[in-house]
Write an enzyme that holds these catalytic residues in place. Structure first.
Site, short mmCIF file in Angstrom:
data_model
loop_
_atom_site.label_atom_id
_atom_site.label_comp_id
_atom_site.label_asym_id
_atom_site.label_seq_id
_atom_site.Cartn_x
_atom_site.Cartn_y
_atom_site.Cartn_z
N GLU A 176 0.85 -1.20 0.00
CA GLU A 176 0.00 0.00 0.00
C GLU A 176 0.88 1.25 0.00
O GLU A 176 1.81 1.34 0.80
CB GLU A 176 -0.93 0.02 1.22
CG GLU A 176 -1.99 1.10 1.09
CD GLU A 176 -2.97 1.10 2.25
OE1 GLU A 176 -4.11 1.51 2.06
OE2 GLU A 176 -2.59 0.69 3.36
N GLY A 311 3.27 1.60 10.87
CA GLY A 311 3.58 0.62 11.90
C GLY A 311 3.01 -0.75 11.63
O GLY A 311 3.51 -1.74 12.13
N ALA A 312 1.92 -0.80 10.83
CA ALA A 312 1.27 -2.08 10.54
C ALA A 312 0.48 -1.94 9.25
O ALA A 312 0.13 -0.83 8.83
CB ALA A 312 0.37 -2.51 11.69
N MET A 313 0.16 -3.09 8.62
CA MET A 313 -0.54 -3.08 7.35
C MET A 313 -1.53 -4.24 7.30
O MET A 313 -1.21 -5.37 7.64
CB MET A 313 0.47 -3.20 6.19
CG MET A 313 -0.16 -3.33 4.82
SD MET A 313 -1.19 -1.90 4.41
CE MET A 313 -2.28 -2.64 3.20
N ASN A 315 -2.94 -6.39 5.28
CA ASN A 315 -3.04 -7.44 4.26
C ASN A 315 -4.08 -8.47 4.67
O ASN A 315 -4.06 -8.97 5.79
CB ASN A 315 -1.68 -8.13 4.08
CG ASN A 315 -0.54 -7.15 3.98
OD1 ASN A 315 -0.45 -6.36 3.06
ND2 ASN A 315 0.34 -7.20 4.96
N GLU A 348 -6.07 -2.79 12.62
CA GLU A 348 -5.79 -3.62 11.43
C GLU A 348 -6.86 -4.70 11.24
O GLU A 348 -7.21 -5.05 10.10
CB GLU A 348 -4.41 -4.26 11.55
CG GLU A 348 -3.27 -3.28 11.66
CD GLU A 348 -3.25 -2.24 10.56
OE1 GLU A 348 -3.65 -2.55 9.42
OE2 GLU A 348 -2.86 -1.09 10.84
N HIS A 351 -9.83 -3.31 9.56
CA HIS A 351 -9.59 -3.19 8.12
C HIS A 351 -9.99 -4.46 7.35
O HIS A 351 -10.21 -4.40 6.14
CB HIS A 351 -8.11 -2.94 7.85
CG HIS A 351 -7.73 -1.49 7.83
ND1 HIS A 351 -8.41 -0.54 7.11
CD2 HIS A 351 -6.69 -0.85 8.43
CE1 HIS A 351 -7.81 0.63 7.26
NE2 HIS A 351 -6.77 0.48 8.06
N GLU A 370 -9.30 4.23 6.41
CA GLU A 370 -8.52 4.61 7.58
C GLU A 370 -9.34 5.31 8.66
O GLU A 370 -9.11 5.08 9.85
CB GLU A 370 -7.34 5.48 7.15
CG GLU A 370 -6.39 4.81 6.17
CD GLU A 370 -5.76 3.54 6.72
OE1 GLU A 370 -5.87 3.27 7.94
OE2 GLU A 370 -5.15 2.80 5.93
#
Length: 897
Positions: A176, A311-313, A315, A348, A351, A370
């Site tokens: 991203e 800091g984090a994603m 996926n 996360e 998300h 977000e």
């Protein structure tokens, strides 16, 4: 994506050139792609794209063979595409990929080897050309290629880390917003959803991780294995994930889903909290959204190292998080760390629905991802961990957004995004915190149950699809039975902060009547013609408890509030606006301050300070509220007072005499808080007290309070023989005070500890400490150290950034003087954010010219948003020093008199 202090962004350049192609092996037509629908022409015509229309990906079969030691990989992609009209070429995204072969196969086995591939570096695309035009229909595009494994957290990248057994290397992906194109030729835009079947050839002794469970694993007999992952649901390219390394995994079953945590070997015990909370969060989200998590597994992957920008994603099914955001190390972790880990997890995992299951159509609506994940993070933390009382932190998030939103360089929540760089810069406080605050305001307006009904309907209708903001507003309008979208449009389609002026209150027959007027709060445009908002307002009188509600329209409204007494507007702090009171009511609220709910105390403090610094009212009004704050106030309120006083103290930087005068007042106000809180934790104390303790020590240390500095040094020295002198919850804080006031010998001692440390989490903290000194000479040594190999490639940019907090001019000048070396350690397009943020804390007029010159010379015009914001912030800081601090000086003199 969970931001750190600065959001992440990405590259802007492609390898240029035209590559010759050779024959390609035939595609195994027996490996059929799952059925997948694709966007209609009418839908496509309304969706932003940087790719030509007419060809849509349906399914990717992707084979990757990484060579971690060489930092390269080989890839083979077989992409099922739908061609909507005859064409002799197909264009897709590609970034730094070298193509060796390509062909296309149609129905009945007909095949063409492509004639050539053209690469457009500026557009980050590749175009394959065919000798014969393709008719309308479905085809299989086969491409063989190779690429590079980077060292920064973007694309397919490596992270090196120390272990007691030696140096190790792990691989991860971060796509991203637009970096999937650096690992696979793809339609790398959120609206081009497709399914993915990933297989990899990897070392037999390492664990491979993907979005989906492993479908099969076959040993190849040469120290490698062929791992195939199950096919994903339909999703956007930026959510694809691949990881590889010396990992271990712990699992639990939650609502029929396998929840896992993956760490480097030896760190699994530190993931227990994350695993347990993930299981509880999944159950909560399944219930709230009314749509069950659709994948068979959900892993959280902990990685050593860090990024300056995220800091984090999220996926899908394989959330990537840096270790500091997922693991609790008993040697160093604090209560604040525990709460931060939880908010990262909840963000996360939210998300997985808002962003993964339902995805914004284009980056204009990034806030649908977000802002909603931030709101769910806050809502769920309040619900599942009420003992932390994190609802109070919502005020701080709103204040962060308003601070940015009140400058001329702000932008709407829904903003026009035209380029990759602009998409990268959209990961900011407006998208996250303002988006969250607007959602909270609208939820309070329609009611929590009505809001959830709308969210559930939105999820059901748009699962596996893409949306724009109005798709959500239609569901809210329908659930609420009133046009909420009109209010939503005012707050998301235009920038800025409404300001509500409260007239003189009149009390008759047990009810208070007041006129409200709406203008606009601006920090740097006092004469700006105000925009107009429809503003939901909630008010009460102090001590009554009954709420009155009204929506301001056309800039005015009359409000009748039950009870008499001090009038509090924005009761409960769900509104996104500033409130200005008549002088009599300001005094009444100050007199009643101790009786207000903690969240309203926080809101009143925040409004008063911001309005005072902007010149809307006297800054002394804020200091009177500080005096009125009792020691019995909630620890988070005391923490806000401490933080605000520290911020004012730092405004005096460069003027020692005036700074010391303010420091005496601030330290006298904070000393009773420190005495009440103490250095030692008490049995049964609230978690917020532990957090306040660390904050007070750090702030008093920052102000140079002799007793705190002496105690921190004493404990640091004693810890060599008595580890209890520096307990884990205070270890980082004590070291921070010691490092900030270190002499050369202490600095070298800390450096030796960093060199010897094998735990990445602790090692990163120690190199941060080396960059935190107040001493200019030691700051210069830290900057020089940052450009060596010693700290590691992810610590180098972090150290320069850390120096910039105390010495912004020094850090910016150093980075500019070593531009090539710094650029090599920062992801290419990251420079459009990284360098401006080094300068952001300055209050020196000459920095404005330096920053503008840097932007002019190094940044495309469309990528200067962060530079412009930093310039606006510097100008405002200069204005505050010149025009507001004299009023603070006068108040201090009056108090002394």
């Amino acid at each position: 994506m969970h931001r750190t202090t600065t959001p992440r962004f990405r590259r802007s350049q492609l390898a240029a050139g035209v590559l010759a192609l050779t024959a390609v092996t035939a595609f195994n037509s027996g490996h059929a792609a799952p059925a997948a629908r694709y966007a209609s022409a009418s839908h496509a015509s309304t969706t932003t794209t940087q790719l030509p229309r007419g060809v849509t990906p349906l399914h990717y079969i992707l084979s990757i063979t990484p060579d971690a030691a060489a930092s390269t990989f080989k890839g083979a992609a077989a992409i099922k595409v739908a061609v909507e009209a005859p064409t002799s070429s197909i264009t897709f995204n590609a970034l730094n990929l070298a193509f060796t072969a390509a062909a296309i196969e149609g129905a009945g086995g007909s095949k063409q080897v492509t004639r050539k591939i053209d690469i457009d570096a500026d557009k980050q695309t590749a175009t394959v050309h065919f000798a014969e035009p393709l008719a309308k229909g479905e085809y299989l595009l086969r491409i063989d290629y190779s690429g590079k494994i980077g060292t920064q957290a973007t694309g397919l990248f490596s992270l090196d880390y120390d272990t007691p057994e030696g140096r190790r290397r792990a691989l991860y992906t971060q796509f991203e917003n637009s970096d999937a194109r650096s690992m696979l030729p793809s339609w790398d835009e959120p609206d081009y959803k497709a399914t993915f079947a990933l297989d990899v050839i990897v070392p037999s002794n390492q664990m491979a991780v993907g979005n989906m469970p492993i479908a099969s694993s076959e040993e190849l007999g040469n120290g490698t294995k062929h791992v195939r992952f199950a096919t994903t649901p339909r999703m956007s390219t930026y959510l694809l994930f691949f990881g590889l390394g010396d990992f271990e995994r712990a699992t639990a079953i939650s609502d029929g889903t396998e929840v896992g945590v993956i760490t480097k070997k030896g760190a699994l015990a530190q993931s227990r909290f994350a695993l347990d909370e993930s299981a509880a969060l999944l159950r909560e989200y399944n219930d709230y959204f009314g749509v069950r998590y659709p994948l068979p597994k959900l892993d959280n992957i902990a990685a050593p190292g860090r990024s300056q920008f995220f800091g984090a994603m999220e996926n899908w099914g394989a959330v990537f998080t840096f270790e500091y955001g997922l693991l609790l190390d008993p040697a160093i972790s604090t209560q604040a760390d525990k709460e931060n880990i939880y908010t990262t997890l909840s963000h996360e995992m939210a998300h997985q629905w808002f962003g993964d299951l339902v995805t914004m159509r284009w980056w204009d609506d990034l806030w649908l991802n977000e802002g909603f994940a931030s709101w769910m993070e806050s809502r769920t933390t309040e619900r599942l961990h009420p003992e932390w009382n994190t609802a109070l932190s919502n005020v701080a998030g709103r204040e962060s957004a308003m601070s940015q939103d009140a400058l001329r360089t702000t932008h709407p929540v829904v903003q026009r995004i035209a380029t990759v760089e602009q998409a990268s810069q959209a990961f900011d406080g407006i998208t996250y915190q303002k988006g969250e605050a607007v959602i909270r305001m609208l939820e309070a307006y329609v009611g929590a149950d009505t809001w959830r009904t709308a969210v559930r309907s939105y999820m059901r209708k748009h699962a596996y699809g893409n949306t724009v903001s109005d798709d959500l507003w239609r569901e809210v309008d329908a659930a609420a039975g009133k046009p909420v979208s009109a209010i939503a449009h005012d707050f998301t389609l235009q920038p800025g902060v409404p300001m509500i002026t409260v007239g003189e209150a009149v009390c008759r027959n047990g009810s208070t009547r007041v006129n409200l007027t709406q203008t606009e709060f601006s920090k740097d445009q006092p004469d700006k013609k105000p925009l107009s908002w429809r503003v939901p307002v909630i008010a009460s009188t102090v001590g009554n408890g009954k709420l009155a509600k009204v929506v301001l329209k056309d800039g005015k409204a009359t409000l009748n509030v039950p009870g008499c007494g001090a009038l509090l507007v924005n009761a409960g702090q769900s509104g996104y606006y500033r409130t200005v009171y008549a002088p009599a009511n300001t005094r009444a609220l100050a007199g009643s301050f101790a009786r207000l709910a903690p969240i309203d105390q926080l809101g009143l403090l925040a409004d008063s300070q911001s309005l005072g610094m902007a010149g809307v009212q006297n800054p002394a009004d804020f200091l009177e509220l500080v005096k009125a704050t009792p020691l019995s106030a909630d620890p988070q309120v005391l923490g806000r007072v401490a933080g605000s006083l520290n911020g004012l103290y730092e405004q005096y930087a460069g003027d020692p005499a005036r700074q010391q005068a303010f420091g005496r007042f601030a330290m006298a106000r904070l000393a009773p808080m420190m005495a009440q809180t103490g250095w030692e934790a008490r049995a049964g104390e609230a978690s917020s007290v532990a957090t306040l303790r660390g904050r007070l020590i750090a702030i008093l240390g920052d102000m140079g309070e002799p007793g705190v500095i002496a105690e921190a040094r004493r404990r640091y020295a004693a810890s060599e023989q008595d580890p209890a002198a520096m307990p884990a919850p205070l270890r980082r804080t004590i070291l921070g005070v010691v490092a900030q006031h270190a002499d050369s010998a202490t600095w070298e001692q800390l450096r030796a500890k960093a060199q010897q440390e094998k735990t990445p989490l602790i090692k990163n903290q120690l190199y941060d400490l080396l960059a935190s000194s107040d001493d200019t000479a030691l700051a210069q040594r830290a900057l020089a150290l940052a450009l060596t190999d010693e700290p590691g490639v992810t610590n180098s940019p972090a150290m320069i950034s850390r120096v910039s907090r105390t010495h912004p001019e020094l850090a910016f000048d150093f980075a500019l003087a070593h531009l090539e070396q710094v650029n090599a350690r920062v992801d290419a397009s990251s420079r459009s954010r990284y360098f401006p943020r080094l300068a952001a804390g300055s209050a020196q007029p000459q920095m404005i010219a330096k920053l503008e010159a840097y932007a002019q010379a190094n940044l495309p015009e469309g990528a200067r948003g962060d530079a412009d914001s930093s310039v606006a912030g510097i100008k405002y800081r200069i204005k505050v020093r010149a025009e507001r601090l004299p009023a603070v000086d006068a108040w201090l003199a009056q108090q002394a008199g």
